[in-house]
Design an enzyme around this catalytic site. Sequence first.
Site, PDB file in Angstrom:
ATOM      1  N   PRO A 269     -32.102 -32.288  22.251  1.00  0.00           N
ATOM      2  CA  PRO A 269     -30.709 -32.443  22.829  1.00  0.00           C
ATOM      3  C   PRO A 269     -29.912 -33.862  22.132  1.00  0.00           C
ATOM      4  CG  PRO A 269     -32.031 -33.756  24.442  1.00  0.00           C
ATOM      5  CD  PRO A 269     -33.067 -33.192  23.405  1.00  0.00           C
ATOM      6  N   GLY A 270     -29.062 -32.767  21.759  1.00  0.00           N
ATOM      7  CA  GLY A 270     -27.395 -34.078  20.853  1.00  0.00           C
ATOM      8  C   GLY A 270     -26.510 -33.534  22.132  1.00  0.00           C
TER       9      GLY A 270
ATOM     10  N   GLY B 150     -30.647 -27.622  21.269  1.00  0.00           N
ATOM     11  CA  GLY B 150     -30.078 -26.496  21.179  1.00  0.00           C
ATOM     12  C   GLY B 150     -29.127 -26.272  22.587  1.00  0.00           C
TER      13      GLY B 150
ATOM     14  N   CYS C 268      -1.413 -31.049   7.621  1.00  0.00           N
ATOM     15  CA  CYS C 268      -0.953 -29.781   6.054  1.00  0.00           C
ATOM     16  C   CYS C 268      -1.078 -29.023   6.356  1.00  0.00           C
ATOM     17  CB  CYS C 268      -0.177 -30.104   4.933  1.00  0.00           C
ATOM     18  SG  CYS C 268       0.854 -31.186   5.406  1.00  0.00           S
ATOM     19  N   GLU C 269      -1.837 -27.635   7.069  1.00  0.00           N
ATOM     20  CA  GLU C 269      -2.421 -26.530   7.570  1.00  0.00           C
ATOM     21  C   GLU C 269      -2.554 -25.644   8.909  1.00  0.00           C
ATOM     22  OE1 GLU C 269      -6.519 -27.182   5.698  1.00  0.00           O
ATOM     23  OE2 GLU C 269      -7.221 -25.492   6.507  1.00  0.00           O
TER      24      GLU C 269
ATOM     25  N   TYR D  26     -15.455 -23.146  14.052  1.00  0.00           N
ATOM     26  CA  TYR D  26     -16.327 -22.406  15.116  1.00  0.00           C
ATOM     27  C   TYR D  26     -15.996 -21.413  15.707  1.00  0.00           C
ATOM     28  CZ  TYR D  26     -19.837 -25.624  13.222  1.00  0.00           C
ATOM     29  OH  TYR D  26     -20.379 -26.483  12.747  1.00  0.00           O
TER      30      TYR D  26
HETATM   31  N1  LLP Z   1     -32.696 -30.242  16.456  1.00  0.00           N
HETATM   32  C1  LLP Z   1     -32.794 -29.770  15.151  1.00  0.00           C
HETATM   33  C2  LLP Z   1     -33.793 -29.558  14.264  1.00  0.00           C
HETATM   34  C3  LLP Z   1     -31.191 -29.836  14.838  1.00  0.00           C
HETATM   35  O1  LLP Z   1     -31.286 -28.538  13.269  1.00  0.00           O
HETATM   36  C4  LLP Z   1     -30.372 -29.927  15.616  1.00  0.00           C
HETATM   37  C5  LLP Z   1     -29.062 -29.571  15.493  1.00  0.00           C
HETATM   38  C6  LLP Z   1     -30.204 -30.554  17.081  1.00  0.00           C
HETATM   39  C7  LLP Z   1     -31.360 -30.584  16.706  1.00  0.00           C
HETATM   40  C8  LLP Z   1     -29.625 -30.381  17.934  1.00  0.00           C
HETATM   41  O2  LLP Z   1     -28.453 -29.596  18.378  1.00  0.00           O
HETATM   42  P1  LLP Z   1     -28.093 -29.752  20.179  1.00  0.00           P
HETATM   43  O3  LLP Z   1     -28.954 -29.580  21.051  1.00  0.00           O
HETATM   44  O4  LLP Z   1     -26.895 -30.477  19.813  1.00  0.00           O
HETATM   45  O5  LLP Z   1     -27.232 -28.550  19.669  1.00  0.00           O
HETATM   46  N2  LLP Z   1     -22.415 -28.788  13.764  1.00  0.00           N
HETATM   47  C9  LLP Z   1     -22.764 -27.529  15.189  1.00  0.00           C
HETATM   48  C10 LLP Z   1     -23.618 -28.091  15.473  1.00  0.00           C
HETATM   49  C11 LLP Z   1     -24.917 -27.754  14.705  1.00  0.00           C
HETATM   50  C12 LLP Z   1     -26.006 -28.475  15.175  1.00  0.00           C
HETATM   51  C13 LLP Z   1     -27.750 -28.391  14.060  1.00  0.00           C
HETATM   52  N3  LLP Z   1     -28.484 -28.463  14.383  1.00  0.00           N
HETATM   53  C14 LLP Z   1     -21.569 -27.842  16.240  1.00  0.00           C
HETATM   54  O6  LLP Z   1     -20.127 -28.374  15.869  1.00  0.00           O
HETATM   55  O7  LLP Z   1     -20.742 -27.112  16.999  1.00  0.00           O
END
Ligand code: LLP
Length: 465
Positions: A323-324, A280, A393-394, A366
């Site tokens: 982290p993603g 996150g 188309c939106e 978002y």
């Molecule tokens: N760990 C868990 C259990 C999670 O549910 C998530 C994200 C992460 C790690 C990684 O979070 P990050 O570091 O990437 O923020 N589609 C949305 C984000 C959804 C995230 C869901 N879970 C967007 O585009 O902002």
Amino acid sequence: MSRSAHPAGPRHADVLPEGRPGGSVPPGDLNTLDPRVWPRTAHRAEDGAVRLGGLDLRRFAEEFGTPAYVLDEEDFRARCRAWREAFGPDADVFYAGKAFLSRAVVRWLREEGLNLDVCSAGELATALDAGMPAERVALHGNNKSGAEIERAVRAGVGRIVLDSFQEIVRVADVAARLGVRQPVQIRATVGVEAHTHEFIATAHEDQKFGLALSDGQAAEAVRRVLGLDSLELLGIHSHIGSQIFDLAGFEVSARRVVGLLREIRDEHGVELPEIDLGGGLGIAYTPDDDPRAPADIAKALREIVARECEAAGLAVPRLSVEPGRAIVGPTAVTLYEVGTVKELEGLRTYVSVDGGMSDNIRTALYDAEYTVALVSRSSSAEPMLSRVVGKHCESGDIVVRDAFLPADLAPGDLIAVPATGAYCRSMASNYNHALRPPVVAVRDGRGRVIVRRETEEDLLRLDVG
Ligand code: LLP
């Protein structure tokens, strides 16, 4: 009227939604690429065109076409290393594959010493196919199917993060049947939900993930797991939200998770060896965002955990994070070719590109903010208040809601939207039968397709008539 910026004044305020940095901040030099937002190797060369990974984006477009995600491999690897080094050998960094996953990414993670969090059979298949050792994989999900659980247990994943009472039984049964003791964590809902700059301690438990601490569900899950021979309880997991800059939410989360570890010790006489504080961590989508460096984050989280454990009289458990976005998000840009340029007198100019909400749904979904720059040449033309829109188309098909682009922008120019490495390709769709763009890794002046562009043949293959 020429296509130029609107003068500041009431009219300007009328047309710009409040608080939108892309539109409300007067632009500096439109040719400058802000290093907070652009991938590490991005720079504008003498000839005016932008290079990424040493590759001229004009050449890139000729070779790979547009729209395309251009991913800076060096930047990706450097960010992996920064996280790895920041947390050190007695902690684990699990990259969250949902942000963007491909076989090349798995290979990079493996080489850079990161682990991987997956949340579906598809992500697990990608991980295993690309040679990620199963013990370095964690399986998440609030509704894992029987097949997903079986696949993960058979593969020997390092942990399954349990999300419900039913799932405890499901995983235990599969493990017992297969004659293994499956390592698991329990996902606790700690009562903190953090997004962006603030954290909110209300309504947090009214969501689908995890087992709540406050009403004793998490403690009950621990009791049940400890009573099952086929499960090995490693620790407690917590994930509090997305795009977080303020570490205060993690502090509350860590305190509550350690509080549960203390209760577990008092009730069961066991000290669980791990805690995971989830992902996150925020990135800069615009220069107004101010993310923390991995070293600062690691230091803060370690200190919080150490302090709480000391107060509770517990040995410090092994820490992990997921982290993603913070790894892949800043490493890629989406490259588009400009099509129609339509000026709406007194409002703004609509710049249509050859992609849109099918390759970046985040703006529509978002209200996400992005920046954009002309990358095939520099320009000294006046700034023009623009909205970058797609070809779907939106009318909600917006990529960048408010941005300044040079007023001489013309069809055929290339523009790029930075910070699109996370949750863009992974959330891409075939809306209007759009063909999902390729992901091309650039490095040392060369591009390498790591996910190819979809073709009409791909589309028609699924449509079996
Ligand atoms: N760990 C868990 C259990 C999670 O549910 C998530 C994200 C992460 C790690 C990684 O979070 P990050 O570091 O990437 O923020 N589609 C949305 C984000 C959804 C995230 C869901 N879970 C967007 O585009 O902002």
